[in-house]
Enzyme design. Sequence first.
Site: not given
Length: 188
Positions: A49-53
């Site tokens: 999951l990317d950092k913002d997710s």
Amino acid sequence: PEEQESIVLVLNKPRGVLCTNSDPHGGQTVFDLVPPEWSRGRLFCAGRLDKDSEGLLILTNDGDLANRLMHPSNLVTKRYHVSLKQPYPRGKLFRLMRGVTVEGEKLKVEKAVFAGDKNKDESTELDLAMHHGKKREIRRLFQALHFDVKKLKRYQVGRYSIKGMPKGAGIALTSREIALLFKADTDL
């Protein structure tokens, strides 16, 4: 060497935490959240999951299991709750499923409905399901349609859901729960 016991953890990843074994900038990684009794195992992320997710993340030391989860041919369904900055029109939901080609790459989801009241004409809250998930695919798909993602949360893989699990918490899955990850999501 003795056979290493298979460890499969589910984490509810908070926003801002990285899916990496070490962050050169000293930021928090998902491995900082692993309960101490599991932190000695050589764990890795099965799907990122990317950092913002935020949301459901699987950490394991079992390479075969990770490959089964991530390989597109297995059609493991992942469900996401997306909050947008602008309301999305109901008449355009089909575009998310038909897909958009961005830089030669087809971005699409298998299912897109409004979260909550499904009969509204437009909504900032959507429920999406997809099998594959290229890097930042959901964000890029909405961006191509000129919508900004405010919040993105993966809450379910297969039939296993993290509803009610506190942010930052991690638990080891039983074999029955692991099997749920591969169960077809019948709501699709």
